[in-house]
Scaffold this motif. Structure first.
Motif, PDB file in Angstrom:
ATOM      1  N   SER A  49      24.278   3.070 -16.598  1.00 47.26           N
ATOM      2  CA  SER A  49      23.750   1.744 -16.892  1.00 47.26           C
ATOM      3  C   SER A  49      22.231   1.803 -16.904  1.00 47.26           C
ATOM      4  N   ALA A  50      21.615   0.712 -17.357  1.00 48.56           N
ATOM      5  CA  ALA A  50      20.156   0.632 -17.321  1.00 48.56           C
ATOM      6  C   ALA A  50      19.653   0.683 -15.884  1.00 48.56           C
ATOM      7  N   GLN A  51      20.387   0.077 -14.952  1.00 48.52           N
ATOM      8  CA  GLN A  51      19.964   0.091 -13.553  1.00 48.52           C
ATOM      9  C   GLN A  51      19.977   1.512 -13.000  1.00 48.52           C
ATOM     10  N   ASP A  52      20.991   2.301 -13.359  1.00 47.05           N
ATOM     11  CA  ASP A  52      21.013   3.701 -12.928  1.00 47.05           C
ATOM     12  C   ASP A  52      19.816   4.452 -13.506  1.00 47.05           C
ATOM     13  N   GLY A  53      19.478   4.150 -14.772  1.00 45.40           N
ATOM     14  CA  GLY A  53      18.316   4.785 -15.376  1.00 45.40           C
ATOM     15  C   GLY A  53      17.024   4.392 -14.678  1.00 45.40           C
ATOM     16  N   ALA A  54      16.916   3.117 -14.277  1.00 45.75           N
ATOM     17  CA  ALA A  54      15.719   2.656 -13.568  1.00 45.75           C
ATOM     18  C   ALA A  54      15.573   3.371 -12.227  1.00 45.75           C
ATOM     19  N   ARG A  55      16.687   3.615 -11.550  1.00 47.16           N
ATOM     20  CA  ARG A  55      16.628   4.339 -10.269  1.00 47.16           C
ATOM     21  C   ARG A  55      16.118   5.758 -10.485  1.00 47.16           C
ATOM     22  N   ILE A  56      16.616   6.410 -11.538  1.00 48.53           N
ATOM     23  CA  ILE A  56      16.191   7.786 -11.818  1.00 48.53           C
ATOM     24  C   ILE A  56      14.685   7.832 -12.066  1.00 48.53           C
ATOM     25  N   ASP A  68      -0.514   0.114  -8.931  1.00 49.59           N
ATOM     26  CA  ASP A  68       0.925  -0.116  -9.043  1.00 49.59           C
ATOM     27  C   ASP A  68       1.373   0.141 -10.479  1.00 49.59           C
ATOM     28  N   ALA A  69       2.695   0.204 -10.680  1.00 44.91           N
ATOM     29  CA  ALA A  69       3.251   0.489 -12.005  1.00 44.91           C
ATOM     30  C   ALA A  69       4.592  -0.214 -12.138  1.00 44.91           C
ATOM     31  N   CYS A  70       4.990  -0.463 -13.396  1.00 41.97           N
ATOM     32  CA  CYS A  70       6.284  -1.055 -13.684  1.00 41.97           C
ATOM     33  C   CYS A  70       6.984  -0.230 -14.764  1.00 41.97           C
ATOM     34  N   VAL A  71       8.285  -0.261 -14.729  1.00 44.63           N
ATOM     35  CA  VAL A  71       9.085   0.372 -15.764  1.00 44.63           C
ATOM     36  C   VAL A  71      10.195  -0.603 -16.151  1.00 44.63           C
ATOM     37  N   LEU A  72      10.428  -0.751 -17.446  1.00 44.70           N
ATOM     38  CA  LEU A  72      11.469  -1.640 -17.978  1.00 44.70           C
ATOM     39  C   LEU A  72      12.365  -0.831 -18.897  1.00 44.70           C
ATOM     40  N   LEU A  73      13.685  -0.873 -18.649  1.00 42.71           N
ATOM     41  CA  LEU A  73      14.640  -0.111 -19.451  1.00 42.71           C
ATOM     42  C   LEU A  73      15.613  -1.073 -20.123  1.00 42.71           C
ATOM     43  N   GLY A 118       0.779  -1.227   0.000  1.00 42.89           N
ATOM     44  CA  GLY A 118       0.000   0.000   0.000  1.00 42.89           C
ATOM     45  C   GLY A 118       0.802   1.262   0.000  1.00 42.89           C
ATOM     46  N   ALA A 119       2.004   1.276   0.528  1.00 41.86           N
ATOM     47  CA  ALA A 119       2.759   2.522   0.625  1.00 41.86           C
ATOM     48  C   ALA A 119       4.190   2.296   0.190  1.00 41.86           C
ATOM     49  N   ARG A 120       4.769   3.279  -0.446  1.00 42.40           N
ATOM     50  CA  ARG A 120       6.166   3.204  -0.828  1.00 42.40           C
ATOM     51  C   ARG A 120       7.049   3.559   0.359  1.00 42.40           C
ATOM     52  N   ASP A 121       8.094   2.784   0.518  1.00 42.21           N
ATOM     53  CA  ASP A 121       9.053   3.064   1.572  1.00 42.21           C
ATOM     54  C   ASP A 121      10.019   4.124   1.062  1.00 42.21           C
ATOM     55  N   PRO A 122      10.111   5.282   1.674  1.00 34.16           N
ATOM     56  CA  PRO A 122      10.981   6.336   1.150  1.00 34.16           C
ATOM     57  C   PRO A 122      12.439   5.941   1.160  1.00 34.16           C
ATOM     58  N   ASP A 123      12.819   4.955   1.998  1.00 31.32           N
ATOM     59  CA  ASP A 123      14.219   4.566   2.034  1.00 31.32           C
ATOM     60  C   ASP A 123      14.585   3.627   0.898  1.00 31.32           C
ATOM     61  N   THR A 124      13.577   2.993   0.274  1.00 30.23           N
ATOM     62  CA  THR A 124      13.872   2.038  -0.792  1.00 30.23           C
ATOM     63  C   THR A 124      13.315   2.473  -2.134  1.00 30.23           C
ATOM     64  N   THR A 125      12.771   3.663  -2.207  1.00 31.80           N
ATOM     65  CA  THR A 125      12.161   4.122  -3.444  1.00 31.80           C
ATOM     66  C   THR A 125      13.153   4.136  -4.592  1.00 31.80           C
ATOM     67  N   GLY A 126      14.416   4.508  -4.306  1.00 30.92           N
ATOM     68  CA  GLY A 126      15.401   4.592  -5.374  1.00 30.92           C
ATOM     69  C   GLY A 126      15.630   3.267  -6.058  1.00 30.92           C
ATOM     70  N   GLU A 127      15.547   2.147  -5.322  1.00 31.05           N
ATOM     71  CA  GLU A 127      15.717   0.842  -5.908  1.00 31.05           C
ATOM     72  C   GLU A 127      14.381   0.252  -6.343  1.00 31.05           C
TER      73      GLU A 127
END
Length: 444
Positions: free
Chosen positions: A413-420, A434-439, A220-229
């Motif tokens: 890298s693609a992983q850095d782009g996914a974090r952004i 919910d949502a997904c993003v694939l790079l 239900g909620a995003r964890d602000p400490d793990t949002t980047g990953e």
């Protein structure tokens, strides 16, 4: 073919038949013992620990089987024509004469490097033309160190066969010295280690899964400490997502739980996947949304069907209809929005098809971005970044993603782009699903 040591000091002869036979017997006994222990452990469970153990057993058996075959070749000498695909056909040798500029390849090496057996062996200057662009500097450095500084060669690189197949080759070699001590030629043994590397990746991925936290039950909620990953999707543990990338691509994905209550989050199932198509080299990239109250485990069912269709030879343009037909025989609702892309590294050709009204594929190149539209195909370039997203296709949402072009162009890298992308979408999240993003970043 000359000795790998020097032109006038022949290498020592292989050990006698008795000692090699002893090594073969020991190897086969050890392989039998490992296989027995592996079979005894089959009921160890399907958790991460069990998967890691089985992957290690498979890797050990693969290496012992190879060792057995190589020792047999040492005992019996090279076969006149090893069976294609056999262990012995995956080892070849070559010598490059620096004085005459001639190359001498064994028959097996032509197949390993994807060359016609009737063609002329490539010179050292021509050899990098077979190698993936990002691996060429490493090969050049190894050859230079050998020829100039007299250092042995021991390294790996990836070669591209004419059909686009990418194979990993391990190369070991030495300089062959002339009577005055200068380098007269270079001798090398090359081995196709693609399957060995696949086994090692399986061990690495299963080991890494031991350290991942279990999937969150409250989305239900995003964890602000793990949002980047970004949080892992609830079905993440069922996939072997290709973290090492696919031929010609660097891949990464992010899952963003709904910014609402768990009840809202369970009403939609955003999903993503990347897997091989039937030929093994072309890659399927897909994202979509699976609505309905029964979607809690729906993405896992859908992704299983997706991979089955991919293995059976379905093309991107066929997925919308075939996935719809499959879901008609389940309790799940039809996919409402999805994009199915096929990428072929040999030609860098991208084709895609869609269901519903998804966010179109977004292409970022040289610090700018645009949506792919019109013709359902495109040619990509090294450095391009392709983005698939399951969010709202409204112009403001697409414009928001395209505004990240400059930042994505600087991503390493693609992983850095996914974090952004994950951080940006989390900071501005208003959706109650919910949502997904694939790079996918084009590497060669």
């Amino acid at each position: 073919m000359s000795s790998p040591l020097s032109a006038d000091h022949p290498a020592a002869q292989p050990p006698g038949r008795g000692s090699v036979e002893s090594l073969i017997s020991q190897t086969r006994r050890l392989r039998g013992d490992v296989d027995a222990v592996r079979r005894d452990s089959q009921g160890a469970g399907t958790d991460a620990q069990g998967r890691w153990q089985r992957a290690l057993y498979d890797l050990a058996l693969h290496q012992l089987t190879d060792l057995d075959a190589h020792l047999a070749q040492l005992r019996d000498g090279p076969a006149p024509s090893p069976r294609p695909g056999s262990l012995l056909s995956r080892v070849g040798s070559a010598e490059w004469n620096l004085l005459t500029d001639e190359a001498d390849w064994s028959a097996e090496l032509f197949a390993i490097l994807g060359r016609d057996r009737g063609s002329v062996p490539l010179s050292l200057d021509e050899l990098p033309s077979l190698v993936l662009a990002e691996d060429r500097p490493m090969l050049t450095a190894m050859v230079t160190d050998c020829l100039v500084d007299g250092r042995p060669i021991d390294g790996e690189f990836r070669v591209v066969h004419p059909g686009g197949t990418v194979r990993t080759v391990h190369m070991m070699g030495e300089p062959v010295l002339d009577t005055d001590g200068s380098t007269a030629s270079m001798w090398a043994v090359l081995r196709d280690v693609s399957e060995l590397r696949r086994c090692r990746r399986a061990v690495s991925e299963s080991r890494d899964s031991l350290h991942r936290p279990p999937p969150q039950t409250d989305l239900g909620a995003r964890d602000p400490d793990t949002t980047g990953e970004a949080a892992p999707p609830p079905w993440h543990g069922l996939l072997r997502f290709p973290h090492e990338g696919r031929p010609g691509l660097d891949l990464a994905a992010a899952y963003l739980p709904a910014a609402a209550s768990p009840a809202h989050a369970r009403r939609h199932g955003a999903w993503y996947d990347a897997c091989p198509l039937a030929d093994g080299e072309e890659t399927l990239l897909a994202t979509g949304r699976l609505p309905g109250s029964g979607a809690a485990g729906g993405p896992a069912v859908l992704i299983g069907a997706l991979r089955g269709l991919a293995a059976a030879g379905s093309r991107p343009g066929q997925f919308p209809g075939r996935i719809t037909g499959f879901l008609e025989h389940t309790a799940l609702d039809p996919v409402c929005d999805a994009v199915y892309c096929g990428y072929r590294p040999g030609t860098r050709a991208l084709s895609w098809a869609r269901t519903g009204d998804p966010v179109p594929p977004l292409l970022f190149r040289g610090g700018t971005g645009h949506r792919l539209s019109g013709h359902d195909e495109a040619t990509l370039e090294p450095g391009d970044l392709l983005l698939l997203h399951t969010g709202a296709p409204a112009p403001p949402a697409v414009a928001h993603l395209l505004s990240l072009a400059l930042r994505l162009s600087r991503a390493g890298s693609a992983q850095d782009g996914a974090r952004i992308v994950a951080r940006e979408l989390a900071d501005s999240a208003t959706e109650r699903t919910d949502a997904c993003v694939l790079l996918a970043r084009v590497t060669s």
